[in-house]
Design an enzyme around this catalytic site. Structure first.
Site, PDB file in Angstrom:
ATOM      1  N   ASP A  84       0.794  -1.218  -0.102  1.00 20.00           N
ATOM      2  CA  ASP A  84      -0.073   0.113   0.152  1.00 20.00           C
ATOM      3  C   ASP A  84       0.876   1.134   0.061  1.00 20.00           C
ATOM      4  OD1 ASP A  84       0.796  -0.676   2.740  1.00 20.00           O
ATOM      5  OD2 ASP A  84      -0.543   0.794   3.443  1.00 20.00           O
ATOM      6  N   GLU A 145       0.283  -0.863   5.970  1.00 14.44           N
ATOM      7  CA  GLU A 145       1.304  -0.628   6.557  1.00 14.44           C
ATOM      8  C   GLU A 145       1.311   1.096   6.810  1.00 14.44           C
ATOM      9  OE1 GLU A 145       5.334   1.122   7.793  1.00 14.44           O
ATOM     10  OE2 GLU A 145       4.192   1.615   6.050  1.00 14.44           O
TER      11      GLU A 145
END
Length: 376
Positions: A84, A145
Site C-alpha cells: 500500500d 502499513e
C-alpha cells in the site's frame, strides 16, 4: 558470487514500472487488490507458491508466498513488505513513472515498491544461478502499513514467529545505511464537539467545532521536545458554510526513541480530553501504537552478517535506529532478528518528488542475495 547474468537492469526497471503504475493507496480496496493480484502473478511466474489472505475489514488483501526449497514448509527467511502507498489513485498524472538521469520517479517507488521488487528479483537470481540456499525463503506482503498496520499486526507477528530472520526492504537510510531499530509511534484520533446554529442568523448561539480544533492544534504541537514529538496531520470539519460546525475530526502522531517517553506522551495526549455537560469540547482517542524496537544481540548479529556481505561487494553499510515506523517495529520488539532499510536508496518519500537512485536497484538486490545466501 556473481549474479550479473541474472540481475539485468533494464528488465528489473521494466518490471518495477508495472508495479509503480499499479497505484495502490491504502484506503482504496480495489486498487490495493489489483496490486496484490499483479504481485501474486509475478510471484507465481518466479516459481513461488502463493496464498492470498483475505484482508481485514475495510482493507485490501495480503499475500503469503514461499519459494521452492527442500524444506519449503519450514520457517527460514521472511521477506516482509507492504504494497500500500499514501498516494491517491491519479497521482501518476502529476508524478508519472519516468527516469531522469540517475533517478527514477513514481508514486510509491521508494516506499516501498522498489525495494520489495528488488528483493524478489534477488531470490529469482539465486535460483537461476543454481545457488543452494541453506534456508527456505518466504514472503509476506501486507496492505495497511501506511496507516500503522491496524488490521495486519496479528498476521505479521504470527508469520514472523515461524522464521529465523526477518528482512524488511523499506527504503535505505542515507549513506546506503540499514536500520537496526525504530522509534515508538502512537496515532491518535482527535474529535472536537461543537453546538450547531445558523451562521448568518444566530452565530452567537453556536460553538464551532472547527474553532475548537484549531485552538488545540498549537497546544498539541507545542508539547514536542527532544524526547517525544507531536504533530497533527489530518483535519476534517464542516459541510455547509452557513452552519456553525458541530463536529471536526483530526489525526495526530507522536514519536519517541524510548517506550517510556512515548507512554508519557500518550498520557499527555489523553489528558487533553475535556467536555462540558452538554458534550461540547475536545476528545482524544488512542489509535494504533507501534512499540519501540531496540537493537538486541540477535539483530546486531544479523547486521554483522549483512556488513560482511557489503564488504565483499565493496559498499558501505552503516546502521542506526530510525524514526518513521515500519512493520519491523513489531518483529524487532518480539526479539526476532530483524534487519530493516534493506530497500533502495531514494528520497522525496510521500511527496510528489518521490524517487529512487536507479543504481541502487541492482546494488541492493545483490546485497539481499548475498545476505540470504549467507544466513544459516
Amino acid at each position: 558470487m556473481s549474479l550479473a547474468a541474472t540481475l539485468e537492469f533494464d528488465d528489473m526497471l521494466a518490471g518495477l514500472q508495472r508495479w509503480v503504475e499499479c497505484e495502490s493507496p491504502t484506503f482504496d480496496i480495489a486498487a490495493v487488490n489489483r496490486m496484490m493480484t499483479l504481485a501474486s502473478d509475478d510471484l507465481v511466474a518466479m516459481g513461488a507458491n502463493v496464498e492470498r489472505v483475505a484482508g481485514p475489514a475495510g482493507l485490501g488483501d495480503c499475500l503469503k508466498a514461499s519459494f521452492p526449497h527442500p524444506r519449503q514448509a519450514e520457517g527460514g527467511i521472511l521477506i516482509m513488505a507492504h504494497l500500500d502507498t499514501v498516494h491517491p489513485v491519479g497521482t501518476l498524472e502529476t508524478l508519472p513513472f519516468r527516469r531522469d538521469g540517475d533517478r527514477c520517479y513514481g508514486p510509491g517507488i521508494c516506499d516501498m515498491k522498489g525495494g520489495t521488487y528488488a528483493a524478489l528479483r534477488a531470490v529469482v537470481a539465486l535460483q537461476q544461478a543454481g545457488v543452494d540456499m541453506a534456508l527456505p525463503i518466504h514472503v509476506l506482503l501486507t496492505c495497511d502499513e501506511e496507516i500503522g498496520s491496524p488490521g495486519t499486526r496479528e498476521l505479521i507477528e504470527r508469520e514472523a514467529a515461524r522464521h529465523r530472520y526477518i528482512l524488511v526492504p523499506e527504503p535505505a537510510r542515507a549513506g546506503n545505511g540499514v536500520i537496526t531499530g525504530r522509534y515508538a509511534i502512537a496515532r491518535f484520533e482527535l474529535l472536537a464537539h461543537g453546538r450547531p446554529s445558523h451562521a448568518g442568523a444566530a452565530l452567537a448561539d453556536g460553538h464551532s467545532a472547527i474553532r475548537e480544533m484549531v485552538a488545540r492544534i498549537p497546544e498539541i504541537e507545542s508539547m514536542t521536545n527532544d524526547d517525544c514529538t507531536f504533530s497533527v496531520g489530518v483535519v476534517q470539519g464542516g459541510q455547509w458554510v452557513n452552519c456553525v460546525s458541530t463536529n471536526c475530526r483530526g489525526e495526530a502522531l507522536s514519536m519517541a526513541k524510548r517506550q517510556a517517553d512515548l507512554d508519557r506522551g500518550i498520557e499527555r495526549m489523553l489528558a487533553l480530553t475535556q467536555r462540558d455537560a452538554d458534550g461540547i469540547g475536545f476528545e482524544v482517542k488512542l489509535g494504533v501504537v507501534r512499540p519501540v524496537w531496540e537493537a538486541g544481540q540477535a539483530t546486531l548479529s544479523l547486521y554483522a552478517q549483512a556488513s560482511r556481505v557489503a564488504d565483499e561487494l565493496k559498499m558501505p553499510l552503516p546502521h542506526a535506529s530510525s524514526g518513521g515506523g515500519s512493520d519491523g517495529n513489531f518483529t524487532g520488539a518480539m526479539g526476532l532478528p530483524t534487519l530493516d532499510g534493506l530497500g533502495v536508496r531514494g528520497a522525496g518519500i510521500h511527496t510528489l518528488d518521490e524517487h529512487i537512485e536507479v543504481d541502487s536497484l541492482i546494488e541492493r538486490a545483490r546485497l539481499m542475495a548475498g545476505l540470504m545466501t549467507a544466513l544459516r
